[in-house]
Design a protein around this motif. Structure first.
Motif, short mmCIF file in Angstrom:
data_model
loop_
_atom_site.label_atom_id
_atom_site.label_comp_id
_atom_site.label_asym_id
_atom_site.label_seq_id
_atom_site.Cartn_x
_atom_site.Cartn_y
_atom_site.Cartn_z
N ASP A 23 0.61 -1.08 -0.21
CA ASP A 23 0.30 0.20 0.45
C ASP A 23 1.00 1.63 -0.40
N VAL A 24 0.89 2.10 -0.85
CA VAL A 24 1.56 3.25 -0.92
C VAL A 24 1.74 4.21 0.35
N GLN A 67 9.29 8.58 -1.25
CA GLN A 67 8.01 7.97 -2.12
C GLN A 67 8.29 8.91 -3.45
N GLY A 68 9.41 9.61 -4.00
CA GLY A 68 9.54 9.62 -5.54
C GLY A 68 10.44 8.64 -5.79
N THR A 69 10.13 7.19 -5.45
CA THR A 69 11.01 5.90 -5.58
C THR A 69 10.17 5.32 -6.12
N ARG A 70 10.90 5.04 -7.24
CA ARG A 70 10.17 3.62 -8.09
C ARG A 70 9.70 2.61 -7.67
N CYS A 71 8.32 2.25 -7.33
CA CYS A 71 8.46 0.91 -5.79
C CYS A 71 7.04 -0.19 -6.96
#
Length: 153
Positions: A118-119, A127-131
């Motif tokens: 869950d983001v 939060q700005g990183t690819r996940c």
């Protein structure tokens, strides 16, 4: 002699390697280091969503709480991250130890795949990183299989 028997040792007999060396050869094999909270609610995520795709990619799948070793756990973590082909980190539950391991992996330049269920569980610094966000264990398995193929290719 009467009623007994004798076992002859064959010339080809070899003593087994000492137990202390068991698993030592696996330390040199290509592996993925998995950083994730040691929470029972995530056990199936590891066993079915992560371990399967990692093994299918031809890598050993290692989570430090499942390895037998001697010495300090932080030293083992550093060694295994340093030698990993890829680090996979599940950021679910926002565990500070997992974030520490991700920071170490980034600092050492290791390829890293971040996953989360869950983001809203992501902390500010990533939060700005690819996940990869997964909705189910099966979804994670699919996402990770594709991602590992891209990392290897």
């Amino acid at each position: 002699h009467a009623g007994g028997f004798r076992i002859a040792r064959s010339a080809g007999f070899r003593q087994a390697a000492p137990l202390a060396s068991a698993g030592a050869a696996s330390l040199a094999k290509p592996h993925a280091f998995v950083a994730m909270p040691f929470a029972s609610e995530l056990d199936d995520v590891f066993h079915y969503g992560i371990a399967g795709p990692v093994k299918a990619a031809g890598l050993l799948c290692e989570r430090v709480d499942q390895a037998v070793f001697s010495g300090l756990i932080i030293e083992r973590i550093r060694e295994r991250i340093d030698s990993a082909e890829v680090v996979i980190a599940d950021l679910s539950l926002a565990n500070p130890n997992v974030y520490l391991e991700v920071g170490y992996a980034w600092g050492r330049g290791r390829p890293t795949i971040l996953v989360v269920r869950d983001v809203k569980e992501l902390r500010f610094d990533v939060q700005g990183t690819r996940c990869l966000v997964y909705q189910s264990i099966r979804h994670l398995e699919e996402l990770l299989t594709k991602e590992l193929a891209a990392v290897a290719g």
